[in-house]
Design a protein around this motif. Structure first.
Motif, mmCIF file in Angstrom:
data_model
loop_
_atom_site.group_PDB
_atom_site.id
_atom_site.type_symbol
_atom_site.label_atom_id
_atom_site.label_comp_id
_atom_site.label_asym_id
_atom_site.label_seq_id
_atom_site.Cartn_x
_atom_site.Cartn_y
_atom_site.Cartn_z
ATOM 1 N N VAL A 1 0.842 -1.206 0.000
ATOM 2 C CA VAL A 1 0.000 0.000 0.000
ATOM 3 C C VAL A 1 0.876 1.256 0.000
ATOM 4 O O VAL A 1 0.495 2.295 -0.534
ATOM 5 N N LEU A 2 2.071 1.146 0.572
ATOM 6 C CA LEU A 2 2.971 2.299 0.655
ATOM 7 C C LEU A 2 3.350 2.830 -0.728
ATOM 8 O O LEU A 2 3.578 4.025 -0.899
ATOM 9 N N PHE A 3 3.394 1.943 -1.714
ATOM 10 C CA PHE A 3 3.784 2.337 -3.076
ATOM 11 C C PHE A 3 2.589 2.351 -4.045
ATOM 12 O O PHE A 3 2.766 2.298 -5.258
ATOM 13 N N ARG B 1 1.726 10.383 1.403
ATOM 14 C CA ARG B 1 0.266 10.475 1.293
ATOM 15 C C ARG B 1 -0.371 9.091 1.446
ATOM 16 O O ARG B 1 -1.398 8.941 2.119
ATOM 17 N N ASN B 2 0.256 8.084 0.844
ATOM 18 C CA ASN B 2 -0.252 6.715 1.000
ATOM 19 C C ASN B 2 -0.240 6.292 2.463
ATOM 20 O O ASN B 2 -1.193 5.672 2.957
ATOM 21 N N PHE B 3 0.837 6.637 3.167
ATOM 22 C CA PHE B 3 0.905 6.266 4.581
ATOM 23 C C PHE B 3 -0.167 6.999 5.387
ATOM 24 O O PHE B 3 -0.909 6.379 6.168
ATOM 25 N N VAL B 4 -0.265 8.298 5.202
ATOM 26 C CA VAL B 4 -1.173 9.118 6.014
ATOM 27 C C VAL B 4 -2.643 8.771 5.749
ATOM 28 O O VAL B 4 -3.435 8.641 6.695
ATOM 29 N N PHE B 5 -3.004 8.599 4.484
ATOM 30 C CA PHE B 5 -4.420 8.404 4.156
ATOM 31 C C PHE B 5 -4.811 6.934 3.941
ATOM 32 O O PHE B 5 -5.779 6.458 4.534
ATOM 33 N N GLU C 1 -6.309 8.805 7.862
ATOM 34 C CA GLU C 1 -6.556 10.191 8.259
ATOM 35 C C GLU C 1 -7.476 10.894 7.264
ATOM 36 O O GLU C 1 -7.648 10.459 6.127
ATOM 37 N N LYS C 2 -8.056 12.015 7.710
ATOM 38 C CA LYS C 2 -8.901 12.848 6.846
ATOM 39 C C LYS C 2 -8.382 14.283 6.887
ATOM 40 O O LYS C 2 -8.052 14.799 7.960
#
Length: 400
Positions: free
Chosen positions: A113-115, A181-185, A190-191
């Motif tokens: 998911v990170l990439f 962005r992949n990590f955060v969302f 997160e929103k």
């Protein structure tokens, strides 16, 4: 909220800035305090920053390994990757060579998911390390490698624990923002809070901090104190008084311009305090710029104390922004660049509860809020002129 555990990296604050640009609140914490704060505040994700140490060093900065069992997604960056590998039972050792600069990473077979949504299987990244993980902890799989680093990225997708040897926060890394962005969302869930939602959040904070109390605002005429004053006035109305202190160390025409702007354009309750004699007296025989900043910081607070006492106000609103905090040595592992009169320049003892609604924002973010609030353009682009004004620009003693 995303927690960033600071291991002394030069780019810890840049990681925070990237997260903030997504509309998500970052919080930078120290390794020793991390576990208790994480348990208390329950962030959506944790980022382990880079750092100059070795995990085997005498004074190595490490974190309580219990953070890995809290079920909160974790991303280790550079030294942060080494911390993950070391604490979870892998092996960290010196690499084939020390690296500082660009290299190419190859994304390995399988998907992480990170990439997600990164169009290339090989792209440029920025490295800065001398150690690396040479044996993975149990349950981790390699998801990226370079010519010199076998495990340049690894993960446990099930536990949502990730490590990357490169720095996604710097602009030299291709797709760095996409990875963060992949990590955060996509991983942390997160929103974003942006634009008008950010203004609502600030107003909610002000209401919680001030309630029905009277407050005074330190208004310099700059964009930071202006936005702080304007938003506070929208929240508490007549309970706010704005003080502009004419220190005698202003730019030519400054006081007249401030009075015109805030009384006639923004309609704020402005009181001008003439304090030239007090400031010049306090600065007598003071030569060194850093000492001048501290003298001026104390003078400001004492003037505000005196005037606030007359109206029964015990809350002081300041336009402090995040660069002020950073430059004044914002964390234990940072270095002080200079003392800001409204941060480290404040005396330890004073009679105020200090409220800083913009403390975690950067200058361009404050300007964007000003645009949302329909501030006059000339205010938004007004040239910065810090509180100590001409005092620190004058070489030697300040005299009339």
């Amino acid at each position: 909220m995303i927690y960033i555990i600071d291991f002394g990296s030069q780019t810890t604050h840049l990681i925070g800035r990237r997260v903030r640009d997504f509309g998500v609140r970052p919080e930078i914490v120290l390794p020793k305090e991390a576990l208790s704060l994480i348990k208390k505040n329950k962030p959506k994700g944790i980022i382990l920053s880079g750092g100059p140490s070795s995990v085997y060093g005498e004074k190595a900065l490490l974190v309580d390994k219990k953070i890995f069992s809290l079920g909160i997604p974790i991303l280790g960056i550079c030294y942060g990757l080494e911390v993950v590998g070391h604490l979870l039972g892998g092996k960290v050792a010196s690499g084939k060579k020390k690296e500082y600069g660009p290299t190419s990473i190859k994304i390995l077979a399988g998907t992480s998911v990170l990439f997600k949504n990164i169009p290339k299987k090989k792209f440029k990244v920025w490295m800065s390390h001398f150690d690396q993980v040479v044996e993975l902890p149990k349950g981790m799989v390699g998801i990226g490698s370079t010519d010199t680093v076998k495990y340049a990225a690894f993960s446990s997708e099930e536990k949502k624990i990730y490590g990357i040897m490169f720095h996604p926060e710097v602009h030299h890394t291709e797709y760095g923002k996409e990875i963060l962005r992949n990590f955060v969302f996509n991983i942390c869930g997160e929103k974003p809070v942006l634009g008008k939602e950010k203004i609502k959040e600030i107003k909610k904070f002000l209401k919680q901090e001030i309630g029905d109390e009277k407050a005074v605002c330190a208004l310099s005429g700059g964009i930071d104190s202006s936005v702080s004053s304007y938003l506070t006035h929208q929240v508490i109305g007549k309970n706010l008084t704005c003080y502009y202190v004419d220190t005698g160390l202003m730019r030519e025409g400054e006081t007249k311009e401030v009075i015109n702007t805030f009384k006639n354009k923004l309609k704020l309750p402005l009181v001008v305090i003439k304090a030239k004699k007090e400031f010049l007296k306090a600065l007598k025989r003071v030569i060194e710029p850093e000492k001048k900043r501290k003298v001026i910081g104390e003078m400001f607070i004492r003037v505000f104390e005196r005037e606030a006492k007359k109206i029964g106000a015990k809350i002081l609103i300041q336009g402090t922004i995040y660069p002020d905090v950073i430059e004044s040595k914002g964390t234990r592992h940072a270095e002080k660049i200079k003392t800001h009169h409204n941060v480290a320049g404040l005396p330890e003892k004073h009679g105020f509860k200090i409220v800083e609604p913009l403390r975690m924002l950067y200058k361009d973010e404050v300007r964007q809020i000003a645009r949302e609030l329909k501030f006059p353009q000339e205010m938004i682009v007004r040239h910065v002129f810090p509180g100590p004004g001409l005092a620190v620009r004058i070489i030697g003693e300040v005299t009339e």
